[in-house]
Design a protein around this motif. Structure first.
Motif, mmCIF file in Angstrom:
data_model
loop_
_atom_site.group_PDB
_atom_site.id
_atom_site.type_symbol
_atom_site.label_atom_id
_atom_site.label_comp_id
_atom_site.label_asym_id
_atom_site.label_seq_id
_atom_site.Cartn_x
_atom_site.Cartn_y
_atom_site.Cartn_z
ATOM 1 N N THR A 1 11.977 -13.816 26.339
ATOM 2 C CA THR A 1 12.433 -12.432 26.206
ATOM 3 C C THR A 1 13.763 -12.287 26.935
ATOM 4 N N LYS A 2 14.469 -11.225 26.611
ATOM 5 C CA LYS A 2 15.822 -11.086 27.158
ATOM 6 C C LYS A 2 15.848 -10.912 28.669
ATOM 7 N N LEU A 3 14.847 -10.224 29.193
ATOM 8 C CA LEU A 3 14.855 -9.941 30.634
ATOM 9 C C LEU A 3 14.222 -11.060 31.451
ATOM 10 N N GLU A 4 13.810 -12.111 30.775
ATOM 11 C CA GLU A 4 13.125 -13.183 31.491
ATOM 12 C C GLU A 4 14.103 -13.961 32.370
ATOM 13 N N THR A 5 13.691 -14.193 33.585
ATOM 14 C CA THR A 5 14.404 -15.165 34.426
ATOM 15 C C THR A 5 13.375 -16.242 34.686
ATOM 16 N N ILE A 6 12.679 -16.159 35.835
ATOM 17 C CA ILE A 6 11.533 -17.058 35.947
ATOM 18 C C ILE A 6 10.280 -16.298 35.516
ATOM 19 N N TYR A 7 10.357 -14.989 35.613
ATOM 20 C CA TYR A 7 9.284 -14.193 34.988
ATOM 21 C C TYR A 7 9.943 -13.080 34.177
ATOM 22 N N ASN A 8 9.156 -12.478 33.322
ATOM 23 C CA ASN A 8 9.685 -11.444 32.436
ATOM 24 C C ASN A 8 9.875 -10.139 33.217
ATOM 25 N N ASN B 1 13.725 -6.121 24.174
ATOM 26 C CA ASN B 1 13.517 -7.248 25.077
ATOM 27 C C ASN B 1 12.982 -8.478 24.337
ATOM 28 N N VAL B 2 12.171 -8.253 23.320
ATOM 29 C CA VAL B 2 11.565 -9.371 22.594
ATOM 30 C C VAL B 2 12.624 -10.158 21.810
ATOM 31 N N GLY B 3 13.666 -9.467 21.374
ATOM 32 C CA GLY B 3 14.784 -10.164 20.730
ATOM 33 C C GLY B 3 14.461 -10.748 19.367
ATOM 34 N N ALA B 4 13.425 -10.191 18.726
ATOM 35 C CA ALA B 4 13.035 -10.746 17.429
ATOM 36 C C ALA B 4 14.001 -10.328 16.325
ATOM 37 N N GLU B 5 14.607 -9.147 16.496
ATOM 38 C CA GLU B 5 15.502 -8.691 15.433
ATOM 39 C C GLU B 5 16.928 -8.484 15.952
ATOM 40 N N PHE B 6 17.862 -8.531 15.037
ATOM 41 C CA PHE B 6 19.258 -8.304 15.384
ATOM 42 C C PHE B 6 19.431 -6.852 15.832
ATOM 43 N N ASP C 1 23.176 1.560 16.628
ATOM 44 C CA ASP C 1 22.553 2.786 17.149
ATOM 45 C C ASP C 1 21.575 2.457 18.281
ATOM 46 N N ILE C 2 20.894 1.319 18.152
ATOM 47 C CA ILE C 2 19.960 0.908 19.210
ATOM 48 C C ILE C 2 20.745 0.572 20.478
ATOM 49 N N LYS C 3 21.878 -0.092 20.276
ATOM 50 C CA LYS C 3 22.720 -0.446 21.428
ATOM 51 C C LYS C 3 23.113 0.818 22.194
ATOM 52 N N GLU C 4 23.567 1.825 21.444
ATOM 53 C CA GLU C 4 23.996 3.086 22.070
ATOM 54 C C GLU C 4 22.832 3.735 22.806
ATOM 55 N N LYS C 5 21.699 3.714 22.144
ATOM 56 C CA LYS C 5 20.521 4.337 22.720
ATOM 57 C C LYS C 5 20.155 3.651 24.048
ATOM 58 N N ILE C 6 20.181 2.319 24.017
ATOM 59 C CA ILE C 6 19.804 1.579 25.227
ATOM 60 C C ILE C 6 20.786 1.862 26.360
ATOM 61 N N LYS C 7 22.078 1.977 25.999
ATOM 62 C CA LYS C 7 23.063 2.293 27.044
ATOM 63 C C LYS C 7 22.731 3.626 27.711
ATOM 64 N N SER C 8 22.343 4.606 26.888
ATOM 65 C CA SER C 8 22.056 5.905 27.488
ATOM 66 C C SER C 8 20.751 5.871 28.275
ATOM 67 N N ILE C 9 19.788 5.074 27.803
ATOM 68 C CA ILE C 9 18.538 4.937 28.569
ATOM 69 C C ILE C 9 18.829 4.283 29.919
ATOM 70 N N ALA C 10 19.696 3.257 29.871
ATOM 71 C CA ALA C 10 20.022 2.508 31.090
ATOM 72 C C ALA C 10 20.630 3.430 32.149
ATOM 73 N N PRO D 1 22.733 -9.459 21.464
ATOM 74 C CA PRO D 1 22.546 -8.933 20.118
ATOM 75 C C PRO D 1 21.446 -9.630 19.310
ATOM 76 N N ALA D 2 21.324 -10.960 19.457
ATOM 77 C CA ALA D 2 20.313 -11.664 18.667
ATOM 78 C C ALA D 2 19.692 -12.747 19.517
ATOM 79 N N GLY D 3 18.413 -12.943 19.343
ATOM 80 C CA GLY D 3 17.723 -13.938 20.160
ATOM 81 C C GLY D 3 17.572 -13.427 21.578
ATOM 82 N N THR D 4 17.322 -14.306 22.502
ATOM 83 C CA THR D 4 17.095 -13.858 23.878
ATOM 84 C C THR D 4 18.138 -14.395 24.849
ATOM 85 N N LEU D 5 18.970 -15.311 24.370
ATOM 86 C CA LEU D 5 19.864 -16.000 25.303
ATOM 87 C C LEU D 5 21.208 -15.303 25.469
ATOM 88 N N SER D 6 21.628 -15.173 26.728
ATOM 89 C CA SER D 6 22.963 -14.649 27.002
ATOM 90 C C SER D 6 23.989 -15.749 26.692
#
Lengths: 124, 452
Positions: free
Chosen positions: B150-157, B212-217, B221-230, B309-314
């Motif tokens: 998942t995107k937020l995973e380091t050693i744990y999610n 966080n799951v990164g299954a879809e691209f 609009d989702i990007k904008e939404k997440i920025k405002s949530i953040a 944007p896609a997948g989980t890797l930075s």
């Protein structure tokens, strides 16, 4: 009398014959022409026994592998030593590696053939 | 006359004596000659036996060394496969598939295969070893990157940490509502406000969790939404510089210890930047690596990662993953391979290159890529597509996998001739029957690909 020093090659042994009475023959003996190769050595030995010969002569031979003509040459060489054995004290050390069975057997054969020569078998 | 005779007799006697001495000497010499011959023969025989024995020893030793080398190589491959369940039996299956294709290429005389053939078993071994080792650099890749699910995973999610913040805000809203009621506001109005606020929070958490799951691209609009949530805030009352190892402490600003402090729901902070230390750029250039090196080793920023944007890797993590090929090359080029294995690094290190210079790490083009590397590239992709032992994805069917290969051929990422050989030789089917699950195996109309 000058010493005789001949460097070893891939096929011929290192020869260091010292006029003070220590002879050393170390290496392998597969010369292209054996009698030609050993001629200087045989001539040197003949001259050595002709005059001013030291009281004792020690011959160290450490030949790991040799061809048949070298074998013949060694007979001639031992003949020469045997001929001079009465007037001089001559000791031959036949040196071989413990694992080299054929070198050991060759030494044993020479002892058998030259009863009058003092030949020792010496392991490295 | 008598005198004469006597002299003659004497001479004859002398001659006879001389003759018999000479004869005796001759006989002695002949006997000695025989002795020398017999002994020499005996000695030579012994030497011959000894040489034969030594030769035999050398041959056995060579074989033992080859076996040991092979076992070591397999040990490395199985270590990589065992390290991560996400790669499964990859290192073991790729060599098998690569050799299947290479053997077919050896037998074929068409097109590019006219000049491709194994001169001897050693050349085949070279390709086999290269494919066994193609991912050996992965022993250096951190598990958190290889397995990042998942995107937020380091050693744990870290979604759990983020969810806790949502919980905090959720309670803050409840408290805010209670306070408003205490202040005399209309109870009903406040209750309905609270219900809406809570619903919004829950919905927002779902958006973040899904991203966080990164299954879809991720769409704009989702990007904008997440920025405002953040940008939502919560109040931190505890010193977050406590309980840290000294490495992490170095990355934390000291003013962090002042509380209370208003925090963002998702943030990118200095503590998230893991600096790139002691990177040998000279060697990187010398090795011919072209891939751009990210400034930081990692960026664990929360917003930064959730916005992948896609997948989980930075970007940094993608580089770290791709770096396994560079590591493979660095490791293999250090090994003192015997002559017949000299090409192992070249074969191993080019399986992520494409035909048009868009691959990595050397951005090679078709002319720089040996056929063996191109074969390994096809084997590598096909194994990865069809593998049924990766927990992060459903295994693809045979026809879908072949279709994806054909797209990569069209994009000139994979070699067309090798792709066609892979199909026309029936290897795709033979491999599938051995390694794919029955439900993965479906009909493939190869005719539409063979005319590519």
């Amino acid at each position: 009398m000058d010493n005789l020093n001949i460097k070893a090659t891939q096929y011929t042994p290192k020869i260091d014959f010292d006029a003070t009475g220590t002879f050393s023959l170390v290496g392998k003996s597969y010369p292209e022409n054996t009698f030609e190769f050993y001629e200087p050595m045989m001539n040197w030995v003949k001259a050595y026994f002709e005059k001013d010969t030291p009281a004792k002569t020690t011959v160290n031979i450490e030949i790991t592998y040799f061809n048949s003509s070298s074998s013949k040459l060694f007979f001639d060489f031992f003949d020469l030593l045997e001929e001079n054995n009465e007037e001089n004290e001559i000791v031959v050390n036949w040196i071989y590696d413990e694992e080299n069975e054929s070198a050991e057997e060759a030494g044993e054969d020479f002892i058998e053939d030259f009863e009058n020569l003092n030949i020792n078998l010496v392991t490295k | 006359m008598e005198k004469h005779e006597n002299k003659l007799v004497q001479e004859i006697e002398a001659l006879r004596e001389k003759f018999s001495k000479t004869t005796a000497k001759l006989i002695k010499n002949v006997k000695r000659q025989d002795l020398i011959m017999v002994r020499s023969d005996k000695r030579q025989r012994k030497e011959y036996d000894e040489l034969q024995k030594r030769l035999q020893d050398v041959i056995e030793l060579q074989k033992a060394q080859k076996d040991l080398l092979e076992a070591f190589i397999k040990l490395i491959a199985s270590a990589i496969d065992a390290k991560s369940k996400y790669t499964g039996g990859h290192c073991e299956r790729v060599p098998e598939l690569a050799l299947m294709i290479a053997d077919a290429a050896h037998d074929s005389t068409e097109g590019i295969f006219e000049s491709f053939s194994f001169q001897d078993e050693d050349e085949r071994r070279c390709l086999s070893i290269a494919s066994w080792l193609h991912d050996c650099g992965k022993v250096t890749t951190p598990e958190y990157v290889v397995d990042k699910a998942t995107k937020l995973e380091t050693i744990y999610n870290r979604i759990h940490e983020v969810r806790t913040r949502f919980e905090v805000i959720h309670r803050d809203k409840t408290i805010e509502a209670l306070n408003r009621k205490l202040d005399g506001e209309d109870k009903k109005e406040v209750d309905s406000w609270l219900v809406t606020a809570h619903e919004k929070l829950i919905e927002e958490f779902e958006v973040v969790a899904r991203a966080n799951v990164g299954a879809e691209f991720m769409k704009d609009d989702i990007k904008e939404k997440i920025k405002s949530i953040a940008a939502r805030s919560w109040v931190r009352n505890f010193d977050d510089t406590l309980g840290l190892a000294h490495e992490e402490k170095k990355r934390v600003l000291t003013e962090n210890s002042i509380t209370p402090q208003v925090e963002q729901l998702l943030s990118d902070k200095s503590r998230h930047i893991i600096p790139r230390e002691s990177f040998d750029y000279d060697q990187y250039d010398k090795m011919g690596f072209k891939t751009k090196v990210p400034e930081h080793l990692y960026n664990l920023g929360e917003l930064y990662n959730i916005m992948v944007p896609a997948g989980t890797l930075s970007y940094e993590e993608r580089f770290k993953i791709q770096e396994h090929v560079q590591m493979t090359l660095v490791m293999l080029e250090k090994l003192p391979f015997p002559d017949y294995l000299k090409k192992v690094p070249l074969f191993s290190g080019a399986h992520h290159e494409t035909l048009i210079g868009s691959g990595y790490p050397r951005e090679l083009k078709i002319d720089d890529m040996p056929v063996a590397s191109r074969i390994m590239a096809v084997a590598d992709v096909f194994e990865a597509l069809t593998a049924s032992d990766r927990p992060y994805k459903e295994p693809k069917t045979l026809s879908v996998s072949v279709k994806i290969l054909s797209f990569m051929v069209k994009d000139q990422h994979l070699d067309k001739d090798i792709f066609k050989l892979f199909l026309s030789s029936g290897i795709y089917k033979a491999y599938a029957e051995k390694y794919l699950k029955p439900e993965q195996i479906d009909e493939v109309d190869i005719s539409k690909y063979l005319c590519l």
